[in-house]
Motif scaffolding. Sequence first.
Motif, short mmCIF file in Angstrom:
data_model
loop_
_atom_site.label_atom_id
_atom_site.label_comp_id
_atom_site.label_asym_id
_atom_site.label_seq_id
_atom_site.Cartn_x
_atom_site.Cartn_y
_atom_site.Cartn_z
N ILE A 111 1.90 -9.22 2.73
CA ILE A 111 3.20 -10.74 2.99
C ILE A 111 2.34 -11.10 1.88
N ALA A 112 1.50 -11.17 1.44
CA ALA A 112 0.82 -11.73 0.24
C ALA A 112 1.70 -10.87 -0.80
N ASP A 113 2.14 -9.42 -1.59
CA ASP A 113 2.80 -8.44 -1.70
C ASP A 113 4.43 -8.70 -1.75
N LEU A 114 4.75 -9.46 -0.48
CA LEU A 114 5.56 -9.33 -0.33
C LEU A 114 6.15 -10.68 -1.16
N LEU A 115 5.70 -11.50 -0.92
CA LEU A 115 5.79 -12.91 -1.49
C LEU A 115 5.50 -13.53 -3.33
N TYR A 116 4.14 -12.33 -3.21
CA TYR A 116 4.57 -12.57 -4.82
C TYR A 116 6.15 -11.45 -5.17
N ARG A 117 6.41 -10.84 -4.41
CA ARG A 117 7.66 -10.20 -4.74
C ARG A 117 9.38 -11.04 -5.30
N VAL A 118 8.55 -11.87 -4.42
CA VAL A 118 9.90 -13.19 -3.90
C VAL A 118 9.62 -14.52 -4.73
N LEU A 119 8.68 -14.79 -5.25
CA LEU A 119 8.81 -15.70 -6.43
C LEU A 119 8.13 -15.35 -7.48
N ASP A 120 8.04 -14.23 -8.23
CA ASP A 120 7.59 -13.89 -8.97
C ASP A 120 9.68 -13.49 -10.29
N PRO A 121 9.68 -14.37 -10.41
CA PRO A 121 11.47 -14.30 -11.17
C PRO A 121 11.32 -13.49 -11.92
N ARG A 122 10.16 -12.88 -12.34
CA ARG A 122 10.93 -11.32 -13.14
C ARG A 122 10.86 -10.00 -12.31
N ALA A 123 10.55 -10.30 -11.19
CA ALA A 123 10.64 -9.25 -10.55
C ALA A 123 12.07 -9.12 -9.40
N ARG A 124 12.66 -10.13 -9.62
CA ARG A 124 14.11 -9.93 -8.58
C ARG A 124 15.02 -10.21 -9.61
#
Lengths: 273, 336
Positions: B323-336
């Motif tokens: 969940i932490a990994d996925l949340l990081y992906r969602v919240l990090d603007p660079r990953a979107r």
Amino acid sequence: MVAPSRRFPPLATLGAAIVVASALIAFAAPLLAPYAPYAQDLAHRLEPPGGAHWLGTDELGRDILSRLIYGARVTLGIVALVSVVTAPVGLLVGCVAGYFGGWVEAVLMRVTDIFLALPRLILALAFVAALGPGIENAVLAIAIVSWPPYARVARAESLTLRHAEFIDAARLAGASGGRIVLRHIMPLCLPSVIVRMSLDMAGVILIAAGLGFLGLGAQPPTPEWGAMIATGRQYMLDHWWVAAMPGIAIAVLSLAFNLLGDGLRDWLDPKQR
Amino acid sequence: MKAASHTARILISAVLTLLGLLLATFLIARVVPIDPALAILGDRASASSYEQTRKELGLDRPLYVQFGRYVASVARGDFGRSALTKNPVAQDIGRFFPATIELATGATLIGALLGVPAGLYAAARRGKVTDHVMRALGLFGYSVPVFWLGMMALVLFYADLGWVAGPGRIDTALEDFVPHVTGFIMIDAALSGDGEAFRSALSHLVLPALVLGYFSFAYISRMTRSFMLQELGQEYIVAARAKGLGERRVLWVHAFRNVRLPLITVIALAYAGLLEGSVLTETVFSWPGIGQYITNSLLSIDMNAVLGGTLVIGVMFIAVNLIADLLYRVLDPRAR
């Protein structure tokens, strides 16, 4: 890794001093301990610290200080055994992965990552429960869950060595892959692994104490610190020192390893500062 | 597209780790020096009935087939029956699980609410007394056994000072009055509007949560400090200061904003670590959670219960990390 010229951090020196002192105390236990670790004296049971017994006596009138001194042998013995088993395994896995690369690396590091992602303490608990309580099995269980960090560190180091000129030279001279890993790469990865080890030792001490506390490690009457806390638990409300003293011993020794490891890492790697 | 493949990689690695966990518990069950067939029949059984039982248990099949069956039964939620409580392990775990979550959540809240500001403050006052005190507190947390700290806290705050309630989740006199709705005793007490029960439950939770939370405090404050130091060395901080912004604004608005993301991972890791740490803490505080269930089963070699508990905590551990990994992906603007 270049030998740094900066001064060795004082706190790390303190940590090293405590570790060395504990090792000496463990070694010279029969000379230092005021009483025999198993000598019962039921007339003087549960005596508070002071007087004839500096740290008090336990529920069987045994001298707590003497048991702590002998207990250092058990704890340091576990730490030493775990390092002797885990460091070479981690080193080998990491160096082989880093040097050979390709699918060998992919498979080995995948396995390492899986082990790293599992809860250590609880797997160790399950292992010992299955193998049966006792120090040997506790060491084995701790070793099984403790090698992956070393493999990680060793791989990172050997990646930087893989294309070094002296490795190419050794290969051209006809050295086999096995020889290059064992004789040329592993020795150079050793320093980083040792730093990582001193950081890990505190964790090993805590897991070992936890296993002892749950009755899965050293068995009574062995003066193991974790097991001593477990017996002290019954008396803790009125006779706090029985449980308190071994806990302090554990905290001091693992704090020493933490200080040493932290200092070594900062000293050797200025980027971490 | 790239983001999608990265997410897929995260998911695949979580599944592999899960399989690794299952393999570990499966192999542990296999190394128990007790022959399951003999355990059922007793050692005076005839050779033919022994073979028969082995066949029924699937022990004559190759290991990978046995492993496949094991995974299938776990996936169905079948962990076998506990030898100690005589209940299906899954049912036991369902009963004990909320207590563990309650404790770990309370502890993580304490660790994060105190640890993040402490780390921030230490970074801002690097090298000063505050920094050293924080560091010492953190180092101590890395060095002291959690079960010992728990016992000492009980002696001091419960037995001597009487500030908090003792072991257990709630006063025994009140236990039967709280309806069993969610299994989370504080929520249940609040739902039923029973103020006395709620206060009692809270008073029981405070000490174990503080003791356990101290360990996540040590970890979270240390990581916050090092993240902050990294940010404070960046040029945009120099620019912000040169612009004449107040130090508080630089710290909280500029630097902290960039630290929030990695902190999510840290707090998730802390939470996962506490699920594990609760095993020893629960024993000390007689906290009726999975940890106590496992430790009670350990000594009677009730392996179904031990491995079931291990699996559940392991799965939680993996899930929280995922969940932490996925949340990081969602919240990090660079990953979107």
